[in-house]
Design a protein around this motif. Structure first.
Motif, short mmCIF file in Angstrom:
data_model
loop_
_atom_site.label_atom_id
_atom_site.label_comp_id
_atom_site.label_asym_id
_atom_site.label_seq_id
_atom_site.Cartn_x
_atom_site.Cartn_y
_atom_site.Cartn_z
N UNK A 201 75.19 18.39 84.01
CA UNK A 201 75.07 19.68 84.67
C UNK A 201 76.20 19.88 85.70
N UNK A 202 76.60 21.13 85.89
CA UNK A 202 77.67 21.44 86.82
C UNK A 202 77.19 21.22 88.25
N UNK A 203 78.15 20.98 89.16
CA UNK A 203 77.84 20.67 90.55
C UNK A 203 78.44 21.69 91.52
N UNK A 204 79.62 22.20 91.22
CA UNK A 204 80.28 23.11 92.14
C UNK A 204 81.46 23.77 91.47
N UNK A 205 82.17 24.58 92.27
CA UNK A 205 83.31 25.31 91.72
C UNK A 205 84.37 25.48 92.79
N UNK A 206 85.61 25.69 92.35
CA UNK A 206 86.76 25.99 93.19
C UNK A 206 87.45 27.20 92.59
N UNK A 207 87.88 28.14 93.44
CA UNK A 207 88.49 29.38 92.97
C UNK A 207 90.00 29.33 93.11
N UNK A 208 90.68 29.87 92.11
CA UNK A 208 92.12 30.10 92.15
C UNK A 208 92.33 31.56 91.75
N UNK A 209 92.16 32.45 92.72
CA UNK A 209 92.14 33.88 92.43
C UNK A 209 93.07 34.62 93.37
N UNK A 210 93.77 35.60 92.81
CA UNK A 210 94.59 36.54 93.57
C UNK A 210 94.63 37.85 92.79
N UNK A 211 95.62 38.68 93.09
CA UNK A 211 95.69 39.98 92.43
C UNK A 211 96.02 39.88 90.95
N UNK A 212 96.64 38.78 90.52
CA UNK A 212 97.07 38.67 89.13
C UNK A 212 96.21 37.75 88.28
N UNK A 213 95.34 36.95 88.88
CA UNK A 213 94.52 36.01 88.10
C UNK A 213 93.19 35.80 88.80
N UNK A 214 92.26 35.24 88.02
CA UNK A 214 90.90 35.01 88.50
C UNK A 214 90.34 33.79 87.78
N UNK A 215 90.78 32.65 88.22
CA UNK A 215 90.39 31.40 87.58
C UNK A 215 89.31 30.70 88.39
N UNK A 216 88.33 30.20 87.67
CA UNK A 216 87.21 29.49 88.27
C UNK A 216 87.19 28.07 87.73
N UNK A 217 87.35 27.10 88.62
CA UNK A 217 87.33 25.69 88.23
C UNK A 217 85.93 25.15 88.51
N UNK A 218 85.26 24.72 87.47
CA UNK A 218 83.89 24.22 87.54
C UNK A 218 83.91 22.73 87.21
N UNK A 219 83.14 21.96 87.95
CA UNK A 219 83.13 20.51 87.72
C UNK A 219 81.71 19.98 87.70
N UNK A 220 81.54 18.94 86.90
CA UNK A 220 80.33 18.13 86.87
C UNK A 220 80.72 16.70 87.20
N UNK A 221 79.82 15.76 87.01
CA UNK A 221 80.16 14.37 87.32
C UNK A 221 81.18 13.79 86.35
N UNK A 222 81.32 14.38 85.16
CA UNK A 222 82.21 13.80 84.15
C UNK A 222 83.26 14.76 83.63
N UNK A 223 83.19 16.04 83.97
CA UNK A 223 84.09 17.02 83.36
C UNK A 223 84.61 17.98 84.41
N UNK A 224 85.79 18.54 84.12
CA UNK A 224 86.41 19.57 84.94
C UNK A 224 86.81 20.71 84.02
#
Length: 981
Positions: free
Chosen positions: A701-724
């Motif tokens: 199961x996922x644990x948290x997220x980190x955002x990489x967003x600005x006017x040109x992109x909207x990326x969401x980095x999601x991580x679990x204990x084994x995957x990114x």
């Protein structure tokens, strides 16, 4: 994204001592929706897990304290009561625990706090057992009463406790064994009237608990082997049916007994050391045993000879197995085991050999990791200790930052006084508001600063670079505990979630002292949630968990600190909006600043005078809810209810309007427009079924997220204990139905457009190694992979994979004196690889929901957002439509032109290639390189430490994060690792 991979956080792993399911096993019954697993650890923590048909989600952690340990856990289920309308009301599920003391503790699972204790003049408690629940359908002769609790003590006494009337009281003490040195090591009930106790003097006692509790029979195990103690320790006893008993002892033998005659029927030497636990099936024809030799043995009973045989064994643990929990019904049959390696492992019981076992994470679902991104300070916590580290350019060049060696010199530590463990920690992004620490009884605050460069600093401060001082805290905050803390991004507000899920907001202001410390105002704002009904159990026999569903589990702040959202365990969402004009503490008004959602200081510009003067709005203008001229109002209309509670709740930074992203425990991703109270247009066009299958079926199961967003992109980095994972939320995901059709037409992707085969090529290596001979086997595997839902343990094996290998037939040979006999055991499977009697009705419902949601998404993409959302419906109608879409999409789709869907598919996949409108980058990306992940925190890339070491021609990364790993082999546990990976 610049990732700093580090292992300097010494997060400890605690052994597992107790496991217990909330409901009893049943041969004909099915798994209840409120089934929970309680897991007790040596540090005093109790974790509550939800199986969710194999998803296994950690919902809540009840924190322990100094010197506390959980040695036993049991659940009880109160009897049904008749309500005012004459209907039966479900009884309450209650959780009890024991430790190294003479007290039995009942826990309030809704607050995570001990509810009551019961102790007496008897020895240290070693074991506990709960009386079987009274069932009107099976036992109509006995009186209707709640379950009793039996505890075995070190002085040989057995004490009964009553749980009637919602209380926990002492009832009576049973007769002690004749041997004064005997200790009660294990207990189990045989029906509601008989209690069986395993002792440390090679005996098993059978009690009749009715009346004064006389002894009915005793059974002896004989003397121990030569060279060892004469006394055999009976570590575990379990009943099989009504007339048989199975025991595990210190000789590694499993013994079977006849309770009618009090004689031994059979014994098997299964282990080389002590047997700690035995888990029998509900039908009494198979069982699993585990002990100190790390083996898990499967035993099965022959239908013809009624003799038991050892079928096989596995070593799936890295240390001794201390506890096992079993739940066996028609829909789920699993055994969860745990021990010194701190990792719970789920093993199939009846489907042994046709399902994989699965290891759950020993790390918490909520990462114990935060950061002051602007100061580049990483904060982690466990038990009563807080660890701080400031990431500098010199540290990044050191090897100890990445491999964890010699990390003591780079860490600052804070030890919290008292006995309670830390529940939550929060630090403001700039560090100016300080660091706040919460336990279950109170909160404390510290100022965190870097020392001045002009002043000579001590050697320790020079190494660590952090100056810590204690701050004054108001009594309303210091004398009340909290389960969660979180600063707003601007550091002005602190959200405090009390143990009873009461939400309070404290205001931080910059003090006028020379050191620039912040001050906490002692007039908190209480946030009131909307009226949400509690989920009712489908049957009163399943029990209810009461206010547990209203426990606030996730909170999120918007990037401008003007919108706050939270969710509870039932999936209900609430949001509040900051309104009013801010005043300085001296009374001067602050200049109004327009926010990103078209408001001024949180007040909507398009609100008319009538709405502002309404009685509903006047209730928020009360002075008691106002701080420095600002107040928080509940957002209306409310947000739709989620199918399950969210594991991740986060606002997209810089989004206009405020958009909230929620990822449920089933990996369903939704995006909401908070001010409108509905799903966003993007989420309507991209239902959860359009996300990659690898992500939807990921068992971690996922644990948290980190955002990489600005006017040109909207990326969401999601991580679990084994995957990114990375998802680009600025683009629409391809329809999986269209992708399957395109791959069938053009199975080989061209070099110019490798994106066309991204779904089929990006898989884990061990998945790609699966191969089957023949077209029929390949078709069977494809069908299984598409319709497979996670079941009890690690998921079903494909039928071709079961046929290849050792097979399903197991032959056991038994030698008795001069005679030798052999029997064959076979695991019966259907043609599609599933078990007989197993219903795939949920698969059919999920398939229909997937078809309807895909049709809805295609309709919205083709028609456009204006036509779909511009129908003039009120907000309440849109909310009802959103909840219907999120609950399975069962609404009728009339008037959807199939030609429009075909035209859209041709535009995006022409001749098996992506259209020109598709971008160069992939919609998603994932890696399993980092594991196990404790947490990921952002770091400010504009500071001097981030810029140091970067060449002039080198491009600065978009975001910078610290990824903290905590491998099991680096913990302080004494594990027999032969080599390190």
């Amino acid at each position: 994204m610049d990732i700093h991979r580090c292992r300097f956080v010494p997060y400890p792993a605690s052994p597992i001592n107790a496991l217990a399911f909330s409901h009893q096993s049943s041969v004909k019954g099915r798994s209840p929706k409120n089934l929970r697993l309680a897991l007790g650890r040596a540090n005093g923590d109790i974790e509550l897990w939800d199986p969710k048909n194999g998803a296994w989600v950690q919902e809540l952690v009840l924190k322990g304290g100094k010197g506390r340990s959980i040695e036993g856990l049991v659940w009880t289920h109160d009897v049904e009561d008749e309500g005012w309308n004459g209907k039966k009301e479900a009884g309450r599920l209650r959780l009890f625990s024991i430790g190294y003391s003479n007290a039995v503790t009942e826990w309030d699972i809704s607050t995570g706090m001990p509810l009551r204790n019961c102790s007496g003049n008897y020895g240290e408690i070693w074991c506990i057992a709960a009386q079987p629940r009274w069932d009107e359908r099976q036992d109509k002769q006995s009186s209707k009463q709640n379950q009793l609790l039996a505890v075995g003590c070190a002085d040989g006494s057995i004490v009964l406790h009553s749980t009637g009337d919602g209380d926990l009281t002492y009832l009576r003490t049973l007769q002690r064994p004749s041997n004064l040195r005997a200790r009660i090591l294990s207990l189990t009930f045989n029906g509601r009237d008989a209690l069986i106790a395993g002792c440390s003097d090679s005996t098993i006692w059978i009690y009749d608990i009715r009346g004064m509790g006389r002894v009915k029979n005793t059974m002896s195990l004989g003397a121990g082997p030569k060279g060892r103690s004469n006394d055999i320790l009976v570590w575990t006893v379990k009943t099989i049916g009504q007339n048989h008993l199975v025991s595990g002892d210190s000789n590694g033998e499993v013994r079977f007994w006849d309770l009618r005659t009090a004689t031994q029927l059979q014994r098997l030497k299964c282990h080389a050391a002590d047997i700690h636990e035995i888990a029998p099936s509900a039908d009494g024809l198979s069982l699993l045993s585990a002990g100190a030799d790390r083996k898990l043995c499967k035993l099965q009973c022959s239908n013809e000879s009624r003799r038991w045989h050892k079928v096989s064994h596995q070593r799936i643990h890295h240390s001794e197995v201390k506890a096992m929990g079993v739940f066996d019904t028609k829909s789920i049959s699993v055994v969860v085991s745990g021990g010194g390696d701190s990792v719970p492992i789920v093993t199939p019981l009846r489907r042994f050999g046709a399902e994989n076992q699965r290891s759950l994470s020993n790390l918490p679902t909520v990462p114990p990791l935060v950061s002051a991104s602007k100061e580049r300070i990483i904060v982690s916590w466990w038990d009563r200790e807080i660890s701080l580290c400031r990431v500098t350019a010199d540290m990044l060049k050191q090897k100890s930052f990445h491999d964890g060696s010699n990390n003591k010199n780079s860490m600052d530590r804070i030890l919290i006084q008292g006995e309670e463990a830390i529940t939550s920690v929060s630090i403001s992004p700039d560090g100016r508001s300080g660091l706040v620490v919460a336990t279950s009884v109170g909160c404390k605050a510290f100022s965190v600063k870097r020392p001045k460069q002009s002043l000579p600093a001590p050697p320790a401060s020079t190494k660590k670079g952090i100056k810590i001082r204690k701050m004054e805290v108001p009594q309303s905050l210091s004398r009340c505990g909290a389960r969660h803390l979180q600063f707003s991004p601007d550091g002005r507000w602190l959200l405090v979630v009390r143990p009873d899920s009461q939400l309070l907001l404290y205001r931080f202001v910059l003090a006028g002292n020379s050191e620039g410390q912040s001050e906490i105002l002692d007039n908190p704002i209480e946030l009131h949630r909307g009226e949400h009904p509690l989920p009712t159990p489908p049957s009163p026999f399943e029990g209810t968990m009461g206010e547990y569903w209203k426990s606030v589990c996730r909170v999120a702040w918007s990037s401008d600190s003007r919108v706050l959202a939270c969710s509870d365990l039932s999936g209900h969402l609430d949001a509040w909006i900051l309104q009013g004009k801010e005043r300085c503490p001296e009374g001067q008004d602050v200049e109004a600043k327009p926010s990103m959602n078209g408001t001024i200081n949180g007040t909507r510009k398009d609100v008319d005078d009538e709405s502002q003067s309404s009685g509903e709005e006047d209730s928020f203008l009360d002075d008691s809810h106002e701080v420095l001229g600002q107040f928080w109002s509940l957002s209306k209309p409310g947000l739709p209810k989620l199918s399950t509670f969210p594991l991740v709740l986060s606002f997209c930074p810089g989004s206009t309007p405020h958009r909230l992203v929620a990822i449920t425990s089933l990996h369903e991703v939704y995006e909401f427009e908070v001010l409108r109270g509905s799903l966003s247009d993007w989420s309507r066009r991209n239902p959860p079924s359009h996300f990659p299958t690898e992500f939807l079926k990921d068992r971690d199961r996922v644990m948290g997220c980190i955002w990489d967003a600005n006017n040109s992109k909207k990326r969401m980095w999601i991580y679990s204990t084994t995957a990114l994972w990375m998802f680009d939320l600025s683009r629409d995901f391809p329809n999986p139905d269209c992708a399957v059709k395109a791959r069938s037409q053009a199975p080989v992707a061209s070099q110019e457009h490798p994106e066309a085969s991204i779904v089929s090529t990006r898989k884990r290596k061990h998945d790609d190694e699966m191969s089957c001979q023949g077209a029929e086997d390949q078709q069977t595997v494809d069908t299984w992979a598409r319709s497979m839902l996670l079941r009890s343990a690690g998921g079903r094996l494909a039928a071709p994979l079961i046929r290849h290998g050792l097979g399903n037939d197991i032959k056991t040979t038994t030698t008795d004196k001069m005679q030798e006999s052999s029997e064959m055991y076979k695991i019966d499977l259907d043609e599609d690889g599933s078990f007989e009697g197993f219903s795939d009705g949920e698969d059919e419902v999920a398939s229909r929901s997937h078809d309807v949601s895909s049709a809805l998404a295609e309709y919205r993409r083709v028609r456009g957002a204006k036509e779909v959302r511009g129908d003039g419906r009120p907000d309440t109608a849109r909310k009802a439509s959103d909840e219907e879409d999120m609950s399975g999409g069962q609404r009728r789709m009339e008037g959807i032109d199939e030609d429009i869907q075909d035209r859209e598919r041709q535009l995006r996949f022409a001749d098996g290639k992506p259209s020109r409108a598709s971008e160069k980058h992939a919609h998603f990306w994932r890696t399993y390189k980092y594991r196990p992940i404790l947490g990921i925190v952002p770091l400010d890339k504009t500071g001097d430490e981030a810029m140091a070491g970067i060449e002039d021609d080198e491009v600065l990364p978009d975001i910078e994060v610290a990824l903290v790993e905590r491998p099991l082999w680096e913990t302080d546990l004494d594990l027999p690792w032969e080599s390190h990976p």
